[in-house]
Design a protein around this motif. Structure first.
Motif, PDB file in Angstrom:
ATOM      1  N   THR A 103      -2.831  -3.709 -15.132  1.00  0.00           N
ATOM      2  CA  THR A 103      -2.113  -2.597 -14.506  1.00  0.00           C
ATOM      3  C   THR A 103      -2.909  -1.307 -14.689  1.00  0.00           C
ATOM      4  OG1 THR A 103      -0.841  -1.969 -16.477  1.00  0.00           O
ATOM      5  CG2 THR A 103       0.071  -3.716 -15.094  1.00  0.00           C
ATOM      6  N   ARG A 104      -2.855  -0.446 -13.691  1.00  0.00           N
ATOM      7  CA  ARG A 104      -3.586   0.811 -13.745  1.00  0.00           C
ATOM      8  C   ARG A 104      -2.701   1.929 -13.197  1.00  0.00           C
ATOM      9  NH1 ARG A 104      -8.801  -0.723 -14.851  1.00  0.00           N
ATOM     10  NH2 ARG A 104      -9.554   1.421 -14.643  1.00  0.00           N
ATOM     11  N   ALA A 105      -2.835   3.102 -13.763  1.00  0.00           N
ATOM     12  CA  ALA A 105      -2.171   4.295 -13.237  1.00  0.00           C
ATOM     13  C   ALA A 105      -3.195   5.058 -12.405  1.00  0.00           C
ATOM     14  CB  ALA A 105      -1.643   5.163 -14.364  1.00  0.00           C
ATOM     15  N   ILE A 106      -2.903   5.204 -11.124  1.00  0.00           N
ATOM     16  CA  ILE A 106      -3.823   5.863 -10.206  1.00  0.00           C
ATOM     17  C   ILE A 106      -3.225   7.208  -9.800  1.00  0.00           C
ATOM     18  CG2 ILE A 106      -5.208   5.600  -8.123  1.00  0.00           C
ATOM     19  CD1 ILE A 106      -5.539   3.315 -10.133  1.00  0.00           C
ATOM     20  N   VAL A 107      -4.010   8.263  -9.899  1.00  0.00           N
ATOM     21  CA  VAL A 107      -3.584   9.593  -9.486  1.00  0.00           C
ATOM     22  C   VAL A 107      -4.349   9.960  -8.218  1.00  0.00           C
ATOM     23  CG1 VAL A 107      -3.384  12.024 -10.128  1.00  0.00           C
ATOM     24  CG2 VAL A 107      -3.142  10.246 -11.885  1.00  0.00           C
ATOM     25  N   PHE A 108      -3.585  10.293  -7.161  1.00  0.00           N
ATOM     26  CA  PHE A 108      -4.160  10.724  -5.890  1.00  0.00           C
ATOM     27  C   PHE A 108      -3.826  12.191  -5.637  1.00  0.00           C
ATOM     28  CE2 PHE A 108      -2.830   6.264  -5.327  1.00  0.00           C
ATOM     29  CZ  PHE A 108      -4.014   5.673  -4.896  1.00  0.00           C
ATOM     30  N   ASP A 109      -4.696  12.866  -4.883  1.00  0.00           N
ATOM     31  CA  ASP A 109      -4.265  14.145  -4.337  1.00  0.00           C
ATOM     32  C   ASP A 109      -3.569  13.888  -3.003  1.00  0.00           C
ATOM     33  OD1 ASP A 109      -6.212  13.797  -2.359  1.00  0.00           O
ATOM     34  OD2 ASP A 109      -7.557  15.330  -3.154  1.00  0.00           O
ATOM     35  N   ARG A 110      -3.098  14.934  -2.351  1.00  0.00           N
ATOM     36  CA  ARG A 110      -2.305  14.763  -1.129  1.00  0.00           C
ATOM     37  C   ARG A 110      -3.114  14.193   0.028  1.00  0.00           C
ATOM     38  NH1 ARG A 110       2.302  19.297  -1.081  1.00  0.00           N
ATOM     39  NH2 ARG A 110       2.422  18.688   1.094  1.00  0.00           N
ATOM     40  N   GLU A 111      -4.428  14.250  -0.061  1.00  0.00           N
ATOM     41  CA  GLU A 111      -5.281  13.715   0.991  1.00  0.00           C
ATOM     42  C   GLU A 111      -5.703  12.274   0.721  1.00  0.00           C
ATOM     43  OE1 GLU A 111      -5.680  15.411   3.767  1.00  0.00           O
ATOM     44  OE2 GLU A 111      -4.383  16.887   2.792  1.00  0.00           O
ATOM     45  N   GLY A 112      -5.266  11.722  -0.410  1.00  0.00           N
ATOM     46  CA  GLY A 112      -5.596  10.338  -0.716  1.00  0.00           C
ATOM     47  C   GLY A 112      -6.837  10.150  -1.562  1.00  0.00           C
ATOM     48  N   ARG A 113      -7.431  11.232  -2.025  1.00  0.00           N
ATOM     49  CA  ARG A 113      -8.586  11.109  -2.908  1.00  0.00           C
ATOM     50  C   ARG A 113      -8.123  10.717  -4.312  1.00  0.00           C
ATOM     51  NH1 ARG A 113     -10.230  15.805   0.326  1.00  0.00           N
ATOM     52  NH2 ARG A 113      -8.877  17.065  -1.012  1.00  0.00           N
ATOM     53  N   THR A 114      -8.818   9.768  -4.936  1.00  0.00           N
ATOM     54  CA  THR A 114      -8.473   9.315  -6.283  1.00  0.00           C
ATOM     55  C   THR A 114      -8.991  10.308  -7.300  1.00  0.00           C
ATOM     56  OG1 THR A 114      -8.534   6.992  -5.602  1.00  0.00           O
ATOM     57  CG2 THR A 114      -8.717   7.456  -7.965  1.00  0.00           C
ATOM     58  N   LYS A 137       0.831  -1.196   0.000  1.00  0.00           N
ATOM     59  CA  LYS A 137       0.000   0.000   0.000  1.00  0.00           C
ATOM     60  C   LYS A 137       0.870   1.253   0.000  1.00  0.00           C
ATOM     61  CE  LYS A 137      -3.492  -2.674   0.086  1.00  0.00           C
ATOM     62  NZ  LYS A 137      -4.103  -2.997  -1.226  1.00  0.00           N
ATOM     63  N   LEU A 138       0.253   2.386  -0.298  1.00  0.00           N
ATOM     64  CA  LEU A 138       0.956   3.662  -0.291  1.00  0.00           C
ATOM     65  C   LEU A 138       0.592   4.454   0.958  1.00  0.00           C
ATOM     66  CD1 LEU A 138       0.677   5.059  -3.934  1.00  0.00           C
ATOM     67  CD2 LEU A 138       2.647   3.969  -2.849  1.00  0.00           C
ATOM     68  N   LEU A 139       1.605   5.071   1.568  1.00  0.00           N
ATOM     69  CA  LEU A 139       1.398   5.935   2.720  1.00  0.00           C
ATOM     70  C   LEU A 139       2.228   7.202   2.544  1.00  0.00           C
ATOM     71  CD1 LEU A 139       1.927   2.728   3.932  1.00  0.00           C
ATOM     72  CD2 LEU A 139       0.702   3.834   5.812  1.00  0.00           C
ATOM     73  N   ARG A 140       1.885   8.233   3.312  1.00  0.00           N
ATOM     74  CA  ARG A 140       2.706   9.435   3.322  1.00  0.00           C
ATOM     75  C   ARG A 140       2.960   9.828   4.763  1.00  0.00           C
ATOM     76  NH1 ARG A 140      -0.040  14.474   3.932  1.00  0.00           N
ATOM     77  NH2 ARG A 140      -2.312  14.307   3.873  1.00  0.00           N
ATOM     78  N   ALA A 144       9.962  15.286   8.678  1.00  0.00           N
ATOM     79  CA  ALA A 144      10.687  15.381   9.942  1.00  0.00           C
ATOM     80  C   ALA A 144      10.121  14.457  11.013  1.00  0.00           C
ATOM     81  CB  ALA A 144      10.679  16.818  10.441  1.00  0.00           C
ATOM     82  N   GLY A 145       9.118  13.661  10.658  1.00  0.00           N
ATOM     83  CA  GLY A 145       8.509  12.748  11.608  1.00  0.00           C
ATOM     84  C   GLY A 145       7.102  13.168  11.970  1.00  0.00           C
ATOM     85  N   GLY A 146       6.277  12.209  12.289  1.00  0.00           N
ATOM     86  CA  GLY A 146       4.874  12.460  12.593  1.00  0.00           C
ATOM     87  C   GLY A 146       4.062  11.234  12.248  1.00  0.00           C
ATOM     88  N   THR A 147       2.772  11.349  12.282  1.00  0.00           N
ATOM     89  CA  THR A 147       1.901  10.198  12.041  1.00  0.00           C
ATOM     90  C   THR A 147       1.741   9.932  10.554  1.00  0.00           C
ATOM     91  OG1 THR A 147       0.660  10.702  14.062  1.00  0.00           O
ATOM     92  CG2 THR A 147      -0.376   9.219  12.466  1.00  0.00           C
ATOM     93  N   PRO A 148       2.140   8.741  10.080  1.00  0.00           N
ATOM     94  CA  PRO A 148       1.910   8.406   8.676  1.00  0.00           C
ATOM     95  C   PRO A 148       0.414   8.259   8.395  1.00  0.00           C
ATOM     96  CG  PRO A 148       3.517   6.927   9.687  1.00  0.00           C
ATOM     97  CD  PRO A 148       2.844   7.667  10.792  1.00  0.00           C
ATOM     98  N   ARG A 149       0.026   8.603   7.187  1.00  0.00           N
ATOM     99  CA  ARG A 149      -1.371   8.465   6.779  1.00  0.00           C
ATOM    100  C   ARG A 149      -1.431   7.659   5.496  1.00  0.00           C
ATOM    101  NH1 ARG A 149      -4.012  14.292   6.539  1.00  0.00           N
ATOM    102  NH2 ARG A 149      -5.782  12.984   5.941  1.00  0.00           N
ATOM    103  N   PRO A 150      -2.429   6.764   5.371  1.00  0.00           N
ATOM    104  CA  PRO A 150      -2.552   6.004   4.125  1.00  0.00           C
ATOM    105  C   PRO A 150      -2.939   6.912   2.966  1.00  0.00           C
ATOM    106  CG  PRO A 150      -4.408   5.559   5.581  1.00  0.00           C
ATOM    107  CD  PRO A 150      -3.447   6.387   6.358  1.00  0.00           C
ATOM    108  N   LEU A 151      -2.312   6.686   1.836  1.00  0.00           N
ATOM    109  CA  LEU A 151      -2.675   7.407   0.617  1.00  0.00           C
ATOM    110  C   LEU A 151      -3.640   6.562  -0.204  1.00  0.00           C
ATOM    111  CD1 LEU A 151      -1.856  10.148  -0.644  1.00  0.00           C
ATOM    112  CD2 LEU A 151      -0.217   8.896  -2.040  1.00  0.00           C
TER     113      LEU A 151
END
Length: 205
Positions: free
Chosen positions: A176-187, A119-122, A126-133
């Motif tokens: 295979t698929r190319a998926i584009v997300f915004d920074r909040e994880g919306r497709t 899966k993808l996360l961001r 500098a450190g902090g809580t990772p969030r799923p993308l």
């Protein structure tokens, strides 16, 4: 070489033969500083990237547990090392990672909650809580890339638990698929049958 031209970052078994570690040294010369934390006997730093603002270095290493590859961040000239990923499932590890153009985030792939489910996360650089993308549990994600403005991430997705498809076959490429997300994880886009030139080759199954 850091983007600001101040320092060189490199991998070397400089302190112990066979133990690859991460080092930083002024470009003009001087004493090299080890950037990574203490590694296990068989540990290694596998990869690294310097942030575009030259403030930090992100690196991949089995720093806490041998063969458990995790993501770490440290100031360019040395200092406190911060683990960026949260605790991984047994057998999981971090794979590809990429720093955002504004040096605020790193996006990375990991089998975070289930081994072999990528899966993808961001995470903040500098450190902090990772969030799923990515939130779709039926797909594996590979080779993330940031858009130049840092507002979008594109990644390659394949069906989960089927292995990497035969790209030489039309039916394989269609998986295979190319998926584009915004920074909040919306497709934002989901395009089938796409393999970009930055995607590393994989073995046919």
């Amino acid at each position: 070489i850091s983007p600001n031209g101040a320092r060189v970052v490199y991998l070397a078994d400089q302190s112990l033969d066979g133990l690859n570690e991460l080092w930083s040294v002024p470009l003009s010369g001087g004493t090299a500083t080890r950037l990574n934390g203490t590694l296990p006997v068989s540990g290694d730093v596998l990869d690294f990237a310097i942030s575009p603002d030259s403030a930090r270095v992100v690196y991949l290493a089995d720093q806490e547990t041998d063969t458990l590859n995790e993501l770490w961040s440290v100031p360019l000239s040395g200092g406190t090392v911060t683990k960026l990923n949260r605790t991984l499932v047994a057998g999981g590890d971090v794979q590809a990672f990429l720093i955002s153009p504004d040096s605020s985030w790193v996006v990375y792939g990991a089998d975070q909650d289930a081994d072999t489910v990528d899966k993808l996360l961001r995470a903040p650089l500098a450190g902090g809580t990772p969030r799923p993308l990515s939130s779709d549990r039926t797909r594996d994600y590979y080779a993330p890339r940031w858009s130049p403005d840092g507002e979008r991430v594109v990644a390659i997705a394949t069906p989960d638990h089927v292995g990497r498809p035969r790209l030489s076959k039309p039916e394989g490429l269609a998986q295979t698929r190319a998926i584009v997300f915004d920074r909040e994880g919306r497709t934002l886009n989901d395009a089938p049958g796409f393999m970009p030139d930055w995607m590393p080759p994989w073995p046919e199954r």
